[in-house]
Design a protein around this motif. Structure first.
Motif, PDB file in Angstrom:
ATOM      1  N   LYS A 130     -42.120 -11.641 -11.861  1.00  0.00           N
ATOM      2  CA  LYS A 130     -41.802 -11.664 -10.431  1.00  0.00           C
ATOM      3  C   LYS A 130     -41.420 -10.282  -9.909  1.00  0.00           C
ATOM      4  O   LYS A 130     -41.657  -9.964  -8.736  1.00  0.00           O
ATOM      5  CB  LYS A 130     -40.664 -12.646 -10.169  1.00  0.00           C
ATOM      6  N   LYS A 138     -47.753  -9.113  -8.724  1.00  0.00           N
ATOM      7  CA  LYS A 138     -47.936  -9.751  -7.437  1.00  0.00           C
ATOM      8  C   LYS A 138     -47.636 -11.242  -7.548  1.00  0.00           C
ATOM      9  O   LYS A 138     -47.603 -11.809  -8.640  1.00  0.00           O
ATOM     10  CB  LYS A 138     -49.365  -9.531  -6.938  1.00  0.00           C
ATOM     11  N   GLU A 139     -47.442 -11.869  -6.416  1.00  0.00           N
ATOM     12  CA  GLU A 139     -47.011 -13.267  -6.414  1.00  0.00           C
ATOM     13  C   GLU A 139     -48.047 -14.196  -7.032  1.00  0.00           C
ATOM     14  O   GLU A 139     -47.698 -15.160  -7.733  1.00  0.00           O
ATOM     15  CB  GLU A 139     -46.708 -13.709  -4.984  1.00  0.00           C
TER      16      GLU A 139
END
Length: 393
Positions: free
Chosen positions: A93, A97-98
């Protein structure tokens, strides 16, 4: 941060910021009661990070968070897996990236494939993440050696360097090979907790220097790299020696495994050759089985229909030969008939049998032809004896 910050205009500023932050890193004491499981947990995190295609910085940050947390607390073996997964999620996280952050169900599936008998739920995982964040004061900006390696590799090979005493012909290819060596030493440095006593930037610089030594690039440490990393050769010697010792041990272990595999392959080929020779010998050796020698009694005592037919035919030929002799055959013909008749065996004598009786007949596989005399006419219209088989027309 941009993806390739080491190539941007702020590369020097970012590097200086990371060097300042690493001075505030907590000291590692190696006091964990479960330190014997560290290697297994690191291998597990490596497999998980490779499965989800996480960047090296996320993997190394997860391992570093786990090391610091284990060094401070006595964690049960059952909770170590949950702690490892929480460290991996927090690191991904923070660094990724998400859309690349692993999902809980995917994480459980991969853990099951790795024979980890732990199924995490969302509530327990969030509780473990909160515990880790509180332990690190909500600060996950902890530099690792993976954060420096690309910046140092950008200047790892120069135009004035020599490869095995000769000028470097292709900087691009040489950098590509050296990068593989550097990442090998970088991953190797997390396997032994002794490297945690060095600063992360020093470990990254030692990885580059050890790679140049293995590739026989001289000089081993240049002035440009010294100015870039702020480390001289004297600062790196101890860490480089540890890396090269691990490298030699790894090569010996790989060589022993290769020899063992080669020996097993040679033994397997030898066994297959012996088996092939034995099979060939059995297929082509002369058979020692003689059916007539093993079963002489049934052939001498019992009279088969074939023997009856041969005896009747032989009797008819003898009658014809007797009549021809009385008619005045030549002496040569008589001698030939007598020789052939002497070569014939005595006829089988019938046995008196009382009916009913069960008779068992054993026939040999070796053929015995009934040789007889047949008379044929020639262009002189004379009758000459000649040898003929039974049942010939």
């Amino acid at each position: 941060m941009e993806e390739q910050w080491w190539k941007g205009e702020l590369a020097a500023d970012i590097h200086q910021t990371l060097r300042t932050k690493e001075l505030k890193l907590p000291m590692y004491k190696a006091h964990s009661p479960q330190i014997g499981m560290r290697r297994y947990l690191i291998d597990l995190l490596t497999v998980l990070s490779n499965r989800f295609n996480l960047c090296p910085t996320a993997r190394h940050l997860a391992i570093y968070l786990l090391d610091l947390f284990m060094d401070r607390y006595d964690i049960t073996v059952k909770q170590l897996h949950a702690t490892s997964f929480a460290c991996l999620l927090l690191a991904s996280k923070f660094e990724e990236k998400e859309d690349k952050v692993p999902k809980l169900e995917h994480l459980n599936n991969v853990a099951y494939m790795c024979n980890v008998n732990v199924v995490l739920n969302k509530k327990d995982l969030l509780r473990m993440e909160m515990l880790l964040l509180e332990n690190f004061n909500w600060n996950l900006c902890l530099p690792t050696a993976a954060h420096y390696i690309d910046y140092y590799l950008h200047a790892s090979v120069g135009e004035n360097d020599l490869h095995d005493g000769w000028p470097v012909t292709s900087l691009t290819k040489t950098k590509a090979f050296l990068e593989k060596y550097a990442y090998y030493f970088l991953d190797f440095s997390v396997q032994d907790h002794a490297f945690l006593h060095f600063r992360p930037s020093l470990i990254a610089a030692a990885c580059v220097c050890a790679s140049r030594i293995c590739m026989q690039i001289s000089p081993a440490w240049t002035t440009q790299l010294e100015l870039l990393t702020c480390y001289s050769w004297e600062h790196l010697v101890q860490c480089i020696e540890m890396m090269l010792i691990c490298y030699e041990n790894d090569i010996k272990e790989a060589s022993n495994i290769k020899k063992h595999v080669t020996i097993q392959h040679q033994e397997r080929e030898a066994v297959e050759n012996l088996s092939h020779q034995a099979t060939t010998q059995v297929l082509f050796q002369q058979s020692s089985y003689h059916p007539l020698a093993l079963h002489p009694t049934p052939l001498s005592q019992f009279q088969s229909p074939v023997q009856d037919l041969c005896s009747a035919y032989r009797d008819s030929l003898e009658a014809r030969r007797a009549s021809s002799l009385l008619a005045g055959c030549a002496d040569s013909s008589f001698r030939s008939c007598a020789a052939l008749q002497a070569g014939l065996g005595p006829p089988a004598q019938p046995l008196p049998l009382q009916m009913p009786i069960a008779v068992q007949v054993a026939l040999g596989t070796e053929p015995r032809h009934c040789v007889s005399m047949a008379y044929s006419s020639t262009y002189l219209s004379d009758l000459h004896p000649c040898a003929a088989r039974c049942f010939d027309g």
